[in-house]
Design an enzyme around this catalytic site. Structure first.
Site, PDB file in Angstrom:
ATOM      1  N   LEU A  25     -18.067   2.721   8.579  1.00  0.00           N
ATOM      2  CA  LEU A  25     -16.906   3.442   8.042  1.00  0.00           C
ATOM      3  C   LEU A  25     -17.243   4.174   6.738  1.00  0.00           C
ATOM      4  CD1 LEU A  25     -13.703   3.766   8.266  1.00  0.00           C
ATOM      5  CD2 LEU A  25     -13.602   1.923   6.579  1.00  0.00           C
ATOM      6  N   HIS A  46      -0.504  -6.293  -6.771  1.00  0.00           N
ATOM      7  CA  HIS A  46      -1.751  -5.524  -6.706  1.00  0.00           C
ATOM      8  C   HIS A  46      -2.889  -6.375  -6.133  1.00  0.00           C
ATOM      9  CE1 HIS A  46       0.281  -2.316  -8.615  1.00  0.00           C
ATOM     10  NE2 HIS A  46       0.378  -2.880  -9.810  1.00  0.00           N
ATOM     11  N   ASP A  49       1.541   2.088  -1.156  1.00  0.00           N
ATOM     12  CA  ASP A  49       2.629   1.991  -2.128  1.00  0.00           C
ATOM     13  C   ASP A  49       3.483   0.767  -1.829  1.00  0.00           C
ATOM     14  OD1 ASP A  49       4.087   2.743  -4.309  1.00  0.00           O
ATOM     15  OD2 ASP A  49       5.120   4.423  -3.343  1.00  0.00           O
TER      16      ASP A  49
END
Ligand code: IPE
Ligand code: IPE
Ligand code: MG
Length: 233
Positions: free
Chosen positions: A123, A29, A12
Site C-alpha cells: 500500500l 485521537h 473526523d
C-alpha cells in the site's frame, strides 16, 4: 465490483467520540490512530493501492495548546511505530504538507519513515500532516515562479502544476470519505479532488472499520463517472 485505486479520507469525529464517553479529546485521537492502522491493512486487502489520510491541517494549530501538544506527541509515536508496521506490511509511506512548520524532531522521524519504506511494494500510504490545500498551491506557485525566472520552465500547464504539488506522482483520489457527518473539504486536496466521488457517513472516525469502508466502495460502484463526457449506464 470496481475497487477505487486511490481512497482519500478526512478522518473526523475523534473529539465527539471521546466526548460521548466522557473522555478527554486526546483519548479520541488515540483511538483514531488505532483505526488508521487497521484501515491501512483493510484497504490493502480490499485491493486499494493508495490511501491518503488527513491527520493534521494547517488550521488545526488554532486548537487549544494542550490538544495540539497531545496530537504532535501522538503523531511522533505513530511515525516511529509506523516504521515497524510498514516493514511488516510492505507499506510505502509518504507525508504531504509543509514540513518546515513542524518540529525538527518530527521531521527527522518523517524523513526516516519515508526513506526506509521507499522500496516497499504494498500500500502507498500518504499522511497529510500540517497540510492545507491552499498552502500547498501557494508553495507550488512560489516554486513555479522561481523556476520560471531561472529559465527551468517556460510555461505552466495543468500537468506541470500537478508536478509542483506535494502529491507529485500520486494519481488523483477516486473516492473521498469524510466521517462524522460533516460535509465539507476543510482545505483538503482542492486541486486533486476535481473529479473524485464523495462519500459522507455519520460514523465517527474511531468507529470506522472494514465494513464501513466496504459501504463506501459500494456507493462508489453505484456512480457513473463521466469526467465531463457522456456515458449511459
Ligand atoms: C479529527 O477529529 C482529527 C483531527 C482533526 C486531528 P476531531 O478532533 O476534529 O474531532 P471532532 O470533529 O472535534 O469530533
Ligand atoms: C479536518 O477536520 C482536518 C483533519 C481531519 C485533520 P477538522 O475537524 O479540523 O475540520 P473542521 O474544523 O470541522 O472544518
Ligand atoms: Mg473535527
Amino acid at each position: 465490483m470496481s475497487i477505487p485505486k486511490h481512497v482519500a479520507i478526512i478522518l473526523d469525529g475523534n473529539g465527539r467520540w471521546a466526548k460521548k464517553r466522557l473522555l478527554p479529546r486526546k483519548a479520541g485521537h488515540v483511538a483514531g490512530a488505532k483505526t488508521v492502522e487497521q484501515i491501512c491493512e483493510d484497504a490493502w486487502n480490499l485491493g486499494i493501492k493508495y490511501l491518503t489520510v488527513y491527520a493534521f491541517s494547517t488550521e488545526n494549530w488554532s486548537r487549544p495548546q494542550d490538544e495540539v501538544d497531545a496530537l504532535m506527541k501522538l503523531l511522533g509515536k505513530y511515525l516511529v511505530d509506523c516504521i515497524e508496521r510498514s516493514m511488516k506490511n510492505d507499506m510505502r509511506v509518504k507525508v504531504i504538507g509543509d514540513k518546515t512548520g513542524l518540529d525538527p524532531e518530527l521531521v527527522k522521524k518523517i524523513n526516516e519513515l519515508e526513506k526506509v519504506t521507499d522500496n516497499n511494494q504494498g500500500l502507498n500510504f500518504i499522511i497529510a500532516l500540517n497540510y492545507g490545500s491552499r498552502d500547498e498551491i501557494v508553495r507550488a506557485t512560489n516554486r513555479i515562479c522561481a523556476d520560471y525566472k531561472d529559465g527551468k520552465i517556460s510555461e505552466v500547464t495543468a500537468d506541470i502544476l500537478s508536478d509542483y504539488l506535494d502529491t507529485k506522482g500520486i494519481p488523483d483520489p477516486d473516492l473521498l470519505i469524510r466521517t462524522s457527518g460533516e460535509e465539507r473539504l476543510s482545505n483538503f486536496l482542492l486541486w486533486q479532488l476535481a473529479y473524485t466521488e464523495f462519500y459522507f457517513t455519520d460514523v465517527l472516525w474511531p468507529d470506522f472499520n472494514k465494513k464501513e469502508l466496504e459501504k463506501a466502495i459500494d456507493y462508489y460502484n453505484g456512480k457513473d463517472r463521466r469526467f465531463g463526457g457522456v456515458k449511459n449506464k
